[in-house]
Motif scaffolding. Structure first.
Motif, short mmCIF file in Angstrom:
data_model
loop_
_atom_site.label_atom_id
_atom_site.label_comp_id
_atom_site.label_asym_id
_atom_site.label_seq_id
_atom_site.Cartn_x
_atom_site.Cartn_y
_atom_site.Cartn_z
N LEU A 173 -11.47 -5.95 -4.28
CA LEU A 173 -10.17 -6.61 -4.43
C LEU A 173 -10.12 -7.95 -3.69
O LEU A 173 -9.34 -8.84 -4.05
CB LEU A 173 -9.05 -5.71 -3.92
CG LEU A 173 -8.76 -4.44 -4.74
CD1 LEU A 173 -7.62 -3.64 -4.11
CD2 LEU A 173 -8.42 -4.81 -6.18
N GLN B 214 -0.72 -6.75 -4.19
CA GLN B 214 -0.03 -6.11 -5.31
C GLN B 214 -0.86 -4.97 -5.89
O GLN B 214 -0.33 -3.88 -6.18
CB GLN B 214 0.28 -7.15 -6.39
CG GLN B 214 1.03 -6.59 -7.58
CD GLN B 214 1.34 -7.66 -8.63
OE1 GLN B 214 1.23 -8.85 -8.34
NE2 GLN B 214 1.72 -7.22 -9.82
N VAL B 215 -2.16 -5.19 -6.06
CA VAL B 215 -3.04 -4.13 -6.59
C VAL B 215 -3.12 -2.97 -5.61
O VAL B 215 -3.03 -1.79 -5.99
CB VAL B 215 -4.43 -4.70 -6.89
CG1 VAL B 215 -5.40 -3.57 -7.28
CG2 VAL B 215 -4.36 -5.73 -8.02
N GLN B 216 -3.30 -3.28 -4.32
CA GLN B 216 -3.41 -2.23 -3.32
C GLN B 216 -2.12 -1.41 -3.25
O GLN B 216 -2.16 -0.18 -3.20
CB GLN B 216 -3.71 -2.85 -1.95
CG GLN B 216 -3.98 -1.81 -0.86
CD GLN B 216 -4.28 -2.46 0.48
OE1 GLN B 216 -3.92 -3.61 0.70
NE2 GLN B 216 -4.93 -1.72 1.37
N SER B 217 -0.99 -2.10 -3.23
CA SER B 217 0.29 -1.38 -3.19
C SER B 217 0.48 -0.53 -4.43
O SER B 217 0.96 0.62 -4.36
CB SER B 217 1.45 -2.39 -3.08
OG SER B 217 1.35 -3.14 -1.88
N GLY B 218 0.08 -1.07 -5.59
CA GLY B 218 0.20 -0.29 -6.81
C GLY B 218 -0.66 0.96 -6.79
O GLY B 218 -0.24 2.04 -7.24
N ALA B 219 -1.89 0.82 -6.26
CA ALA B 219 -2.79 1.99 -6.18
C ALA B 219 -2.22 3.05 -5.26
O ALA B 219 -2.28 4.27 -5.56
CB ALA B 219 -4.15 1.52 -5.72
N ALA C 15 -4.68 -1.76 -10.56
CA ALA C 15 -4.06 -0.79 -9.64
C ALA C 15 -4.33 0.63 -10.10
O ALA C 15 -4.61 1.53 -9.28
CB ALA C 15 -2.56 -1.06 -9.56
N GLN C 16 -4.28 0.86 -11.41
CA GLN C 16 -4.57 2.20 -11.94
C GLN C 16 -6.02 2.60 -11.67
O GLN C 16 -6.30 3.74 -11.24
CB GLN C 16 -4.28 2.21 -13.44
CG GLN C 16 -4.46 3.56 -14.11
CD GLN C 16 -3.48 4.60 -13.60
OE1 GLN C 16 -2.27 4.36 -13.66
NE2 GLN C 16 -3.96 5.72 -13.10
N GLU D 163 -7.98 1.35 -9.32
CA GLU D 163 -8.15 1.52 -7.87
C GLU D 163 -7.54 2.85 -7.42
O GLU D 163 -8.09 3.54 -6.55
CB GLU D 163 -7.48 0.35 -7.14
CG GLU D 163 -7.75 0.28 -5.66
CD GLU D 163 -9.19 -0.10 -5.33
OE1 GLU D 163 -9.59 0.06 -4.17
OE2 GLU D 163 -9.91 -0.56 -6.26
N SER D 164 -6.43 3.23 -8.04
CA SER D 164 -5.80 4.52 -7.71
C SER D 164 -6.70 5.68 -8.11
O SER D 164 -6.81 6.68 -7.38
CB SER D 164 -4.45 4.62 -8.42
OG SER D 164 -3.88 5.89 -8.24
N THR E 92 -1.85 -4.37 -13.20
CA THR E 92 -1.47 -2.95 -13.34
C THR E 92 -2.68 -2.09 -13.68
O THR E 92 -2.87 -0.99 -13.13
CB THR E 92 -0.39 -2.81 -14.43
OG1 THR E 92 0.75 -3.59 -14.09
CG2 THR E 92 0.02 -1.36 -14.61
#
Length: 667
Positions: A607, A618-623, A545-546, A548-549, A542
């Motif tokens: 990533l 999961q990280v990419q989708s979260g971002a 992802a934050q 990366e976002s 998480t």
């Protein structure tokens, strides 16, 4: 001279003759006779025929004589016949006279006999009465004799039985125990007599049997004591049925019985201890199997061989004791009011016998554990000791000496195991190794996970996991083992990446956590720990992802707008803030639209360092989701009339639905 022939007149037919009446017959006598003949019946014809037959039997009678002197002839014949009858009857009369004389004589004799019988009857009446009385008395005496015989049989011993029970030279065999059982039965029956009116007889019999009983038990005790010392001191025992009968009989004498039990316990204690020491130092007969001490360099096999020998000896010892007492160990033996719990007796003897192995076993196990072999070996040793502790507890009573020693050894083994893990953790913390540029798992981590895998496999094959029970023992919590291995390892991983960026730190920690989690997946008992690791990975993912976002928002030029939305209060319009006017927002959104053309569906090179493609996605989708959430907030704020934008459509080139369609590859 020939007689002149007389011409016979022709027969006259009655039918042709004129009817004549008797009155006009020329000869009335002839007519009368003729009429009589003509009118005769069939019965008269028979008589006539008989008469004629009689006449034909008269000898020397011709027809002429018959016609002339028929009557005289008949009368003469009659007289002759009567004479013969009289002659014969005379003989009969004489015989009757003789018979009459004999009858008179018999009558006289009978009268005489009757008189004698009457006289004899009067004389023997008293004797018959006395005989009846004597017969009744004899029957009563026979009954009393039978009762006395039965009484003596039931309440006395035969001479042979007294000799068998009292003579020391006589052997103790089945006849002895049969006689002893008879003696015990007499004693028991006498107790019943004491409850009846025959109390005196009961007391006298018990007093007379007391001496025999004491002699019998003294003889039995000495024989059993000798057998206990000679038979139970060897390694292998052939349980004698006589010994089993002797122990059962001695239950009636608790003091003697306990003394024999002490003798057996002492003999078995020494025998088992001696056999264990021989197995350790000398081995089996002829050196096969080899001495257990030769396995000392291999701690696991050394301890395993010792515990296996102890387990086999314990099982054999219990089987021998159960055979000796010949009873179900869960039942009580009630012998003449004396209650003995056989299971307790067997447990006490088994505990005493196996106690001989405790000291040499404990000292050798302590020597092995003090050397502190590797963590894997230490754990296998601890697990092995725990397995045999639980296995032997099924054979022995609760809190037996051997059981306590094994439990202490189990605690000690786990203590040294955790001590080994702590020493290993200290070494890891002192020599941290930085990961490579690819952020792949360091060799040290791989070695530790291999160690963890072997420990997991060892625990999975243990009795606790197989039976899902600790058999009443305090459970050695395996989660402590997992924490003792994994937590120092994770701390080492964190220390090894302190100099890297936040994103690289998170990637490396996720790779390490994922690798550890993969090792634990096949084992259900690690579920709780796997959930904890999964939660830690999700937190790191998480954060990634934050981060990366934030990079994507910065590349899209939306950072300033997002910060303005976060800092503005509810009363201030967004358009009143610096650089938030319509033109500025339109330029920013135009730049964002250009960013959408250049953005790629592939994950960033950073990533791709994640060992799991699933984590990368999961990280990419979260971002992307966070980026869409930011765009939704901006879209909502611009369309809100309170923020002072007259034509939101000129500022926003795309709707939220358009954005979701563009980023559908990541959703």
């Amino acid at each position: 001279m020939e007689q002149p022939k007389t011409q016979t007149p022709p027969p006259i037919s009655i039918a042709d003759s004129p009817s004549l009446s008797i009155s006009n017959k020329p000869n009335k006598p002839l007519a009368s006779k003729l009429s009589k003949v003509l009118n005769s019946s069939a019965s008269e014809d028979a008589r006539i025929k008989a008469a004629l037959t009689s006449l034909s039997n008269i000898p020397d009678l011709d027809e002429a004589n018959l016609r002339r002197n028929l009557r005289g002839t008949i009368e003469k014949k009659e007289i002759e016949t009567n004479r013969k009858f009289l002659f014969a009857f005379e003989k009969v009369v004489k015989q009757f006279e003789c018979l009459e004389i004999q009858m008179e004589q018999m009558e006289s004799v009978c009268k005489d006999m009757k008189q004698r019988i009457v006289k004899a009857e009067s004389q023997t009446a008293d004797m018959i009465e006395q005989a009846d009385i004597m017969q009744e008395h004899s029957a009563a005496c026979s009954t009393q004799i039978a009762v006395v015989d039965r009484f003596l049989t039931k309440f006395t011993l035969s001479d042979q039985e007294i000799k068998i029970l009292s003579t020391m030279s006589e052997p103790v065999d089945n006849e002895f125990f049969d006689a002893l059982q008879h003696l015990q039965q007499i004693h028991s029956d006498c107790q019943l007599l004491l409850t009846t009116k025959n109390q005196t007889a009961g007391r006298e019999i018990m007093e007379s049997m007391a001496l025999y009983q004491e002699n019998a038990y003294d003889k039995l005790y000495k024989w059993t004591q000798y057998e206990s010392r000679t038979s139970f001191g060897s390694d292998s025992i052939d349980v004698s049925s006589l010994m089993a009968k002797a122990l059962r009989a001695l239950m009636l004498r608790p003091v003697l019985f306990q003394t024999i039990l002490d003798e057996i316990a002492s003999a078995r204690h020494d025998a088992v201890a001696r056999a264990f020491l021989n197995a350790l130092t000398k081995g089996g007969p002829g050196g096969t199997p080899r001495p257990i001490e030769l396995q000392a360099p291999d701690p696991l096999r050394y301890i395993g061989d010792m515990l296996a020998w102890v387990h086999q000896a314990c099982a054999s010892e219990k089987e021998m004791l159960e055979s000796l007492f010949q009873r179900n160990i869960e039942k009580y033996e009630d012998v003449s009011g004396i209650t003995v719990k056989v299971s307790d007796t067997i447990s006490d003897l088994l505990d005493c016998a196996m106690e001989g192995t405790c000291r040499p076993l404990k000292s050798r196990m302590e020597q092995v554990l003090v050397l502190q072999p590797g963590a894997i070996t230490s754990y296998k040793v601890a697990n092995l000791v725990q397995f045999y502790t639980m296995t032997l507890s099924k054979l022995m009573r609760k809190n037996a000496t051997l059981e306590r020693i094994l439990y202490e050894m189990t605690e000690l083994a786990y203590k040294y195991f955790f001590k080994t893990l702590n020493a290993q953790a200290d070494r890891l913390m002192q020599s941290t190794e930085s990961p490579s540029r690819s952020l792949s798992i360091a060799p040290t981590v791989r070695e530790m996970t291999i160690q963890l895998k072997e420990i997991l496999a060892s625990y999975d094959s243990s009795l606790i996991v197989a039976t899902n029970s600790t058999e009443g023992f305090p459970e050695f919590d395996f989660s402590e083992t997992l924490d003792a291995i994994i937590e120092p390892l994770l701390n080492t991983c964190e220390l090894s990446v302190v100099k890297l960026s936040k994103m690289d730190q998170d990637i490396y920690m996720v790779n390490c956590l994922y690798h550890i989690q993969t090792v634990m997946i096949p084992y259900d008992f690690t579920e709780q720990k796997r959930e904890n690791i999964a939660a830690r990975m999700n937190d790191l993912l998480t954060d990634m992802a934050q981060e990366e976002s934030n990079k994507l928002i910065e590349q899209a030029g939306l950072t300033q707008i997002k910060e303005a939305l976060e800092i503005k209060d509810a009363e201030t319009p967004l358009s009143a803030l610096p650089h938030m006017d319509s033109e500025s927002l339109a330029r920013a959104m135009s730049k964002f639209d250009s960013f959408l053309v250049l953005i790629s569906a592939d994950p960033s090179p950073q990533l791709e360092k994640l060992s799991s493609t699933q984590h990368c996605q999961q990280v990419q989708s979260g971002a992307i989701r966070l980026l869409l959430d930011t765009y939704r907030d901006i879209n909502k704020a611009i369309e809100d009339p309170k923020n002072g934008y007259e034509d939101p459509s000129l500022i926003l080139p795309r709707t939220v639905q358009d954005m979701e369609a563009i980023f559908s590859f990541a959703l």
